[in-house]
Design a protein around this motif. Structure first.
Motif, short mmCIF file in Angstrom:
data_model
loop_
_atom_site.label_atom_id
_atom_site.label_comp_id
_atom_site.label_asym_id
_atom_site.label_seq_id
_atom_site.Cartn_x
_atom_site.Cartn_y
_atom_site.Cartn_z
N UNK A 188 5.04 2.67 -13.37
CA UNK A 188 5.20 1.31 -13.86
C UNK A 188 6.40 0.62 -13.23
N UNK A 189 7.40 1.39 -12.85
CA UNK A 189 8.60 0.85 -12.20
C UNK A 189 8.35 0.48 -10.74
N UNK A 190 7.21 0.93 -10.21
CA UNK A 190 6.93 0.73 -8.79
C UNK A 190 7.37 1.90 -7.93
N UNK A 213 -3.79 0.04 -16.39
CA UNK A 213 -4.60 -0.72 -15.43
C UNK A 213 -4.94 -2.13 -15.93
N UNK A 214 -4.73 -2.39 -17.22
CA UNK A 214 -5.02 -3.72 -17.75
C UNK A 214 -3.75 -4.56 -17.85
N UNK A 215 -2.71 -4.18 -17.14
CA UNK A 215 -1.48 -4.99 -17.12
C UNK A 215 -1.80 -6.38 -16.59
N UNK A 216 -0.93 -7.34 -16.93
CA UNK A 216 -1.16 -8.71 -16.46
C UNK A 216 -0.98 -8.78 -14.94
N UNK A 217 -1.47 -9.86 -14.38
CA UNK A 217 -1.53 -10.04 -12.93
C UNK A 217 -0.15 -9.90 -12.27
N UNK A 218 0.86 -10.53 -12.84
CA UNK A 218 2.19 -10.49 -12.22
C UNK A 218 2.77 -9.07 -12.27
N UNK A 219 2.63 -8.42 -13.42
CA UNK A 219 3.17 -7.07 -13.56
C UNK A 219 2.51 -6.11 -12.58
N UNK A 221 0.94 -6.86 -9.78
CA UNK A 221 1.28 -7.24 -8.41
C UNK A 221 2.65 -6.69 -8.02
N UNK A 222 3.64 -6.87 -8.89
CA UNK A 222 4.99 -6.38 -8.59
C UNK A 222 5.00 -4.86 -8.45
N UNK A 223 4.26 -4.21 -9.32
CA UNK A 223 4.18 -2.74 -9.27
C UNK A 223 3.60 -2.27 -7.95
N UNK A 224 2.49 -2.89 -7.52
CA UNK A 224 1.83 -2.49 -6.29
C UNK A 224 2.70 -2.80 -5.06
N UNK A 225 3.35 -3.96 -5.08
CA UNK A 225 4.20 -4.33 -3.95
C UNK A 225 5.36 -3.34 -3.79
N UNK A 226 5.90 -2.88 -4.91
CA UNK A 226 6.99 -1.91 -4.84
C UNK A 226 6.50 -0.59 -4.24
N UNK A 227 5.32 -0.14 -4.66
CA UNK A 227 4.77 1.09 -4.12
C UNK A 227 4.47 1.00 -2.64
N UNK A 256 -4.50 -8.55 -9.89
CA UNK A 256 -3.28 -8.64 -9.08
C UNK A 256 -3.48 -9.69 -8.01
N UNK A 257 -2.40 -10.11 -7.39
CA UNK A 257 -2.46 -11.11 -6.33
C UNK A 257 -2.85 -10.39 -5.04
#
Length: 347
Positions: A188-190, A213-219, A221-227, A256-257
């Motif tokens: 969750x922290x990325x 997996x049902x987190x909001x779009x912004x959350x 997106x940020x998680x995936x970008x960090x990974x 996600x975006x």
């Protein structure tokens, strides 16, 4: 033919056809039972009927063993071979023969059903040049994710498999390499769910989201970008996490975006996985087109949890071809040396 080989091949064809797990396990279990016995003893017990009274040997598995020890191809196996001659997917005929390997697979060290050696043997028999072993990371406790200590132990097994394969190659067998790897959770922290020093030791890192997996779009997106930004990440696994069918039910796509995520993949040199599992078909066609437009590389992977599922690459090849993904942008079409150079360049 060898009775153990016959039982394992039957299990392979059943796995390939997505047969119920209990049916596959009956043949794998029987293979394990007789695999620990001397072949002459197996033949004797089969012929005098004692084997039929052995726990774990049922009527069907007994008949398979009985016919095999008499030198025949078991009827059950012959029928499966005939049905298996048909391709799993109608399309992908141009891309399928270009696929040299697979960067996402699981063994019984995490939530797969078979030993590492069986997975490697199946990949080699399917004509793969390489297979990455990518068992789960510690956070995925339900899948028996590997701690750093267990992952370190697994690396020794991978080395032994490759040493045995090198010896076989000297004797005339085709070359095959088992790559060390992991499917690491993007937390969750990325952050990636494994120690950086362990990730440094691996050939391949597939980073995936498995929780919330049902987190909001912004959350999300940020998680995936960090990974994706972690220099250890090579492949973004099953990006939407969706499930379309199967025993686990269905699950909608994560939000996600996609444009930002795929742009980040292209910038960081992270391949977008085309997950070949029939229940996933991830990413969906519209997102695959966005990833294409973003300039992403792709990795057509089986996400196999059993030897027969390694042939699921056919489904991924079909979807990639239907979406116009050029073979040159699919890293699993690359020769091993080029692939390894690319994998190391991101570290």
């Amino acid at each position: 033919m060898d009775a153990v080989d016959a039982l394992n091949e039957i299990a392979f064809w059943l796995e390939r056809g997505a047969a119920p797990t209990f049916k596959v396990q009956a043949f794998r279990k029987a293979a394990g039972i007789i695999g620990g016995l001397d072949p002459d003893e197996v033949a004797e017990r089969a012929r005098d009927g004692r084997l039929k009274r052995t726990k774990g040997i049922g009527d069907t598995t007994f008949q398979v063993i009985r016919q095999a020890v008499d030198g025949a191809v078991p009827d059950y196996l012959e029928k499966l071979r005939q049905s298996g001659a048909e391709p799993l997917a109608a399309g992908g005929n141009g891309l399928r023969p270009l696929l040299r390997g697979d960067l996402h697979s699981h063994s019984d060290w995490s939530d797969g059903g078979s030993p590492i050696e069986l997975m490697a043997d199946a990949a080699r028999l399917l004509g793969r040049d390489y297979l990455a072993l990518t068992d789960h990371s510690p956070n995925l406790k339900i899948a028996n994710g590997l701690s750093a200590e267990r992952l370190s132990e697994q690396l020794d097994v991978v080395a032994r498999v490759n040493a045995a394969q090198a010896h076989a190659t000297e004797d005339g067998a085709g070359g095959f390499t088992l790559l060390s790897g992991i499917e690491v959770d993007i937390l969750e922290s990325g952050e990636l769910d494994q120690a950086p020093e362990m990730l440094d030791r691996l050939d391949v890192v597939v980073a995936s989201v498995h929780s919330k997996l049902r987190s909001d779009r912004r959350t999300m997106t940020d998680r995936m970008l960090a990974g994706i930004s972690d220099p250890h990440t090579n492949v973004l696994g099953h990006c939407t996490g969706r499930l379309l069918q199967g025993s686990r039910g269905t699950r909608p796509e994560s939000e996600f975006d996609a444009e930002r995520v795929f742009a980040a993949c292209a910038d960081a040199g992270v391949a977008v996985e085309i997950n070949s599992r029939p229940e996933r078909q991830d990413p969906p066609d519209n997102l695959m087109q966005l990833a294409l437009d973003a300039g992403c590389l792709f990795s057509v992977d089986s996400d196999a949890h059993a030897p027969g599922q390694l042939d699921f690459l056919q489904y991924g090849a079909e979807r990639a071809e239907l979406n116009g993904v050029p073979a040159e942008r699919i890293i699993t079409t690359w020769p091993l040396e080029r692939l390894l150079d690319w994998l190391k360049s991101g570290r």
